[in-house]
Design a protein around this motif. Structure first.
Motif, PDB file in Angstrom:
ATOM      1  N   GLN A  69     100.730  17.339 -22.307  1.00 49.71           N
ATOM      2  CA  GLN A  69     101.314  18.580 -22.831  1.00 49.71           C
ATOM      3  C   GLN A  69     100.560  19.768 -22.227  1.00 49.71           C
ATOM      4  OE1 GLN A  69     102.672  17.839 -27.290  1.00 49.71           O
ATOM      5  NE2 GLN A  69     100.483  17.509 -27.135  1.00 49.71           N
ATOM      6  N   ARG A  75      97.240  23.257 -35.751  1.00 48.90           N
ATOM      7  CA  ARG A  75      97.679  24.233 -36.752  1.00 48.90           C
ATOM      8  C   ARG A  75      97.153  25.615 -36.391  1.00 48.90           C
ATOM      9  NH1 ARG A  75      95.043  22.809 -41.816  1.00 48.90           N
ATOM     10  NH2 ARG A  75      93.436  22.142 -40.381  1.00 48.90           N
ATOM     11  N   ARG A  78      96.092  26.770 -32.982  1.00 49.21           N
ATOM     12  CA  ARG A  78      95.022  26.099 -32.243  1.00 49.21           C
ATOM     13  C   ARG A  78      95.626  25.183 -31.185  1.00 49.21           C
ATOM     14  NH1 ARG A  78      91.385  25.761 -37.554  1.00 49.21           N
ATOM     15  NH2 ARG A  78      92.972  24.315 -38.267  1.00 49.21           N
ATOM     16  N   ARG A  79      94.791  24.803 -30.255  1.00 51.09           N
ATOM     17  CA  ARG A  79      95.244  24.020 -29.114  1.00 51.09           C
ATOM     18  C   ARG A  79      94.936  22.551 -29.336  1.00 51.09           C
ATOM     19  NH1 ARG A  79      93.810  24.327 -23.323  1.00 51.09           N
ATOM     20  NH2 ARG A  79      94.868  22.491 -22.479  1.00 51.09           N
ATOM     21  N   TYR A  89     101.061  11.508 -27.491  1.00 52.25           N
ATOM     22  CA  TYR A  89     101.588  12.766 -28.034  1.00 52.25           C
ATOM     23  C   TYR A  89     103.024  12.476 -28.417  1.00 52.25           C
ATOM     24  CZ  TYR A  89      97.796  13.678 -24.867  1.00 52.25           C
ATOM     25  OH  TYR A  89      96.604  13.570 -24.201  1.00 52.25           O
ATOM     26  N   LEU A  90     103.299  12.461 -29.691  1.00 53.49           N
ATOM     27  CA  LEU A  90     104.598  11.996 -30.174  1.00 53.49           C
ATOM     28  C   LEU A  90     105.110  12.914 -31.277  1.00 53.49           C
ATOM     29  CD1 LEU A  90     105.422   8.382 -31.293  1.00 53.49           C
ATOM     30  CD2 LEU A  90     105.118  10.108 -33.044  1.00 53.49           C
ATOM     31  N   SER A  91     106.403  13.180 -31.266  1.00 57.76           N
ATOM     32  CA  SER A  91     107.017  13.920 -32.380  1.00 57.76           C
ATOM     33  C   SER A  91     108.260  13.184 -32.821  1.00 57.76           C
ATOM     34  CB  SER A  91     107.393  15.339 -31.946  1.00 57.76           C
ATOM     35  OG  SER A  91     106.239  16.044 -31.533  1.00 57.76           O
ATOM     36  N   ASP A 133      93.858  15.419 -40.665  1.00 58.14           N
ATOM     37  CA  ASP A 133      93.008  14.782 -39.647  1.00 58.14           C
ATOM     38  C   ASP A 133      92.785  13.314 -39.983  1.00 58.14           C
ATOM     39  OD1 ASP A 133      92.638  17.271 -38.600  1.00 58.14           O
ATOM     40  OD2 ASP A 133      90.508  17.422 -39.107  1.00 58.14           O
ATOM     41  N   VAL A 144      97.773  15.497 -37.167  1.00 58.43           N
ATOM     42  CA  VAL A 144      99.196  15.560 -37.522  1.00 58.43           C
ATOM     43  C   VAL A 144      99.587  17.033 -37.661  1.00 58.43           C
ATOM     44  CG1 VAL A 144     100.914  14.946 -39.276  1.00 58.43           C
ATOM     45  CG2 VAL A 144      98.972  13.422 -38.872  1.00 58.43           C
ATOM     46  N   GLY A 161     104.647  15.826 -35.781  1.00 57.48           N
ATOM     47  CA  GLY A 161     103.940  15.648 -34.512  1.00 57.48           C
ATOM     48  C   GLY A 161     102.605  14.951 -34.717  1.00 57.48           C
ATOM     49  N   ILE A 162     102.331  14.005 -33.836  1.00 57.12           N
ATOM     50  CA  ILE A 162     101.092  13.221 -33.959  1.00 57.12           C
ATOM     51  C   ILE A 162     100.408  13.128 -32.599  1.00 57.12           C
ATOM     52  CG2 ILE A 162     100.190  10.892 -34.390  1.00 57.12           C
ATOM     53  CD1 ILE A 162     102.319  10.607 -36.564  1.00 57.12           C
ATOM     54  N   ILE A 177      85.410  20.208 -27.839  1.00 55.83           N
ATOM     55  CA  ILE A 177      85.760  19.196 -28.852  1.00 55.83           C
ATOM     56  C   ILE A 177      84.855  17.965 -28.789  1.00 55.83           C
ATOM     57  CG2 ILE A 177      88.194  19.913 -28.939  1.00 55.83           C
ATOM     58  CD1 ILE A 177      88.855  17.258 -27.397  1.00 55.83           C
ATOM     59  N   ALA A 181      85.011  15.045 -31.690  1.00 59.10           N
ATOM     60  CA  ALA A 181      86.197  14.207 -31.467  1.00 59.10           C
ATOM     61  C   ALA A 181      85.776  12.812 -31.036  1.00 59.10           C
ATOM     62  CB  ALA A 181      87.080  14.840 -30.392  1.00 59.10           C
TER      63      ALA A 181
END
Ligand code: BT5
Length: 279
Positions: A69, A75, A78-79, A89-91, A133, A144, A161-162, A177, A181
């Motif tokens: 992406q 949210r 934020r990136r 990356y799934l929606s 999270d 999410v 979105g996940i 991150i 992360a």
């Protein structure tokens, strides 16, 4: 604009193989989700694309997956760091019958399904950090992002979105991150089949979403609470306009976080970031 340091190291990411979408769909036994998968090498954001499809009357359960992406979103603007061929990356487009006020239940349901799915692949129990999270070993493994569109008193659609870090080595992550992360490969030591993760996730989302739609939030809430490791702990909640400190007590029926202050009063938090105090 995102902070520039989030872009660092992106060119040095190890590339994996493209996802084999047929392998994901083979053997899927879902009722609502995953019958149609829209697959892209690159998108701005799978959530943005799914929204465009939903606005053009795409059906409930259609899934959008991208290998990378350019504008993956978290949210509050934020990136989401989204390097190619290593992650997910799934929606999903949902058209729930819930009233708009209960839309946050979708985020909580998704966190439960996601934690269940990821637990099948790593040797540690994923925990949920309110609201969206998934942590493993105390670090962020997945996130999410739900976005909804309403029409009067009903939800028109929800884009669920996940993002999951799968074979993304922590050493390759941008500094911004890296400390907070993690990735599934950090727990397995070897590459994880991304197809297996996606298939399992779609299956678990289908099951949990079906339970939410048919039996209501009381079937999901206890499982969410069981994975909520800050329950009973002292937390600081950072909201856009203020900060509160208290003891996390769990969630309300609409998904609000319940925080008890020193006077025994319980406050409801509908949006914010929660951090443990004194750990
Ligand atoms: C989230 O936001 O955790 C929601 C992330 C949702 C991403 C998915 S990917 C598919 C779909 N399409 C999209 O465009 N988005 C969704 P939030 O709680 O605001 O967390 C964002 C914060 O997590 C950032 O500010 C970073 O600190 C951190 N972060 C960014 N990328 C990360 C990554 N790959 N792994 C772990 N943490 C990350």
């Amino acid at each position: 604009m995102p902070p520039p340091d989030l872009d660092k190291k992106e060119e040095t990411k190890p590339a994996g193989l493209p996802l084999r979408i047929h392998q994901i769909q083979d053997g899927l036994t879902t009722h609502r989700l995953g019958k149609k998968i829209h697959y892209f090498t690159e998108l701005d954001s799978t959530n943005s694309h799914a929204r465009r499809l939903a606005e053009q009357r795409a059906q409930e359960g259609e899934v959008v997956i991208a290998e990378s992406q350019t504008h993956g979103r978290g949210r509050l603007g934020r990136r989401w760091v989204s390097p190619p061929y290593v992650n997910l990356y799934l929606s999903v487009i949902l058209r729930p019958t819930l009233p708009p006020i209960d839309a946050p239940q979708i985020t909580l349901m998704a966190a439960v399904a996601l934690a269940d799915a990821l637990a099948a692949f790593i040797p540690v129990l994923p925990a949920i950090k309110w609201p969206n999270d998934i942590l493993a070993g105390g670090k962020k493994l997945a996130g999410v992002l739900t976005e909804s569109a309403c029409h009067g008193e009903r939800i028109d659609f929800v884009i669920l979105g996940i993002g999951v870090n799968i074979n993304y080595p922590v050493e390759s992550m941008p500094d911004a991150i890296q400390k907070r992360a993690t990735s599934m490969i950090s727990f397995t030591g070897t590459n994880v089949s991304r197809e297996s993760v996606v298939r399992r996730l779609i299956q678990d989302l289908d099951r949990c979403y079906g339970e939410l739609e048919e039996m209501g939030f009381q079937t999901v809430a206890p499982r969410w609470e069981a994975r909520f490791e800050l329950r009973g702990k002292k937390v600081r909640v950072e909201m856009t306009d203020r900060i509160i400190i208290g003891t996390a007590r769990g969630i309300d029926r609409d998904g609000a976080l319940l925080v008890e202050n020193g006077r025994g009063e319980v406050q409801r938090v509908v949006a914010g970031d929660v951090v443990p105090v004194g750990d």
